[in-house]
Scaffold this active site. Sequence first.
Site, PDB file in Angstrom:
ATOM      1  CB  THR A   1      37.668  37.329  46.525  1.00 45.55           C
ATOM      2  OG1 THR A   1      38.465  38.107  45.631  1.00 45.55           O
ATOM      3  CG2 THR A   1      38.170  37.525  47.953  1.00 45.55           C
ATOM      4  CB  CYS A   2      42.388  35.599  44.902  1.00 45.59           C
ATOM      5  SG  CYS A   2      41.932  34.838  43.337  1.00 45.59           S
ATOM      6  CB  THR A   3      42.811  35.273  50.414  1.00 43.17           C
ATOM      7  OG1 THR A   3      43.272  36.037  51.513  1.00 43.17           O
ATOM      8  CG2 THR A   3      42.847  33.803  50.766  1.00 43.17           C
TER       9      THR A   3
END
Length: 244
Positions: free
Chosen positions: A210-212
């Site tokens: 996922t994005c971070t």
Amino acid sequence: MGTAMRGGRRRRGRTAVALGLLGELLITLGLVLALFVGYSLWWTDVLADRTAGHAGDRLRQTWGIPAAPPADGAAAGPAPQYAAGDGVGFLHVPAFGRGDQTLIRMGTTAQVLDEGVAGVYEEPYRSAMPWDAEGNFALAAHRDGHGARFHDLDKVAVGDPVVVETRDAWYVYRVAGALPQTSKYDVGVVAPVPEGSPFTGPGRYLTLTTCTPVYTSRYRMAVWAQLVRVDPVDARRTPPPELR
């Protein structure tokens, strides 16, 4: 002097009007931005959860339809093939909270992920499926907005269980490592043997990405797990102990 004073008052009046208009414009802009943030972080969650819920119900309904038996003397057919957008099963991550489940569908395009699901990578590496003899079942999901299915991915720790539910089996994985931050162009994290993971050779792996950081898409994070057990689905569809 009277003329000069009147001219000064007019200039101050025009300045006050301009500042008033600017203030109103900034207030309006702030309201628009607040509405946009609300739409992005709340309303898209509502819509995505509703869409994913309906799609998940439909998938479970198809599982209730008995599969056609093979013809007499014929071997069982090959594992099912899935097209982009098809439902595969459900992901269960106990660290996300009791009863959490996420619909899994093929593809990682915005069209797929925006519907509040976890998407199966089809490129640059085509993911292995959980029932394959070896490979990496790699998934992606949004961290914020559109269901935010992986919002708490950073809470998953080494040793935690992760379960993939399909029509016929529960695939139980154990988290072996994580990469808190890497480039969003780092495709090695979803390779058949994920780069940067604890794994050094072929096996049956699961990768969640996922994005971070939160509320951005600047970087990517990854969590890696290894298959430890496959439990067949019984008539009551009793979940494995890790989900009870």
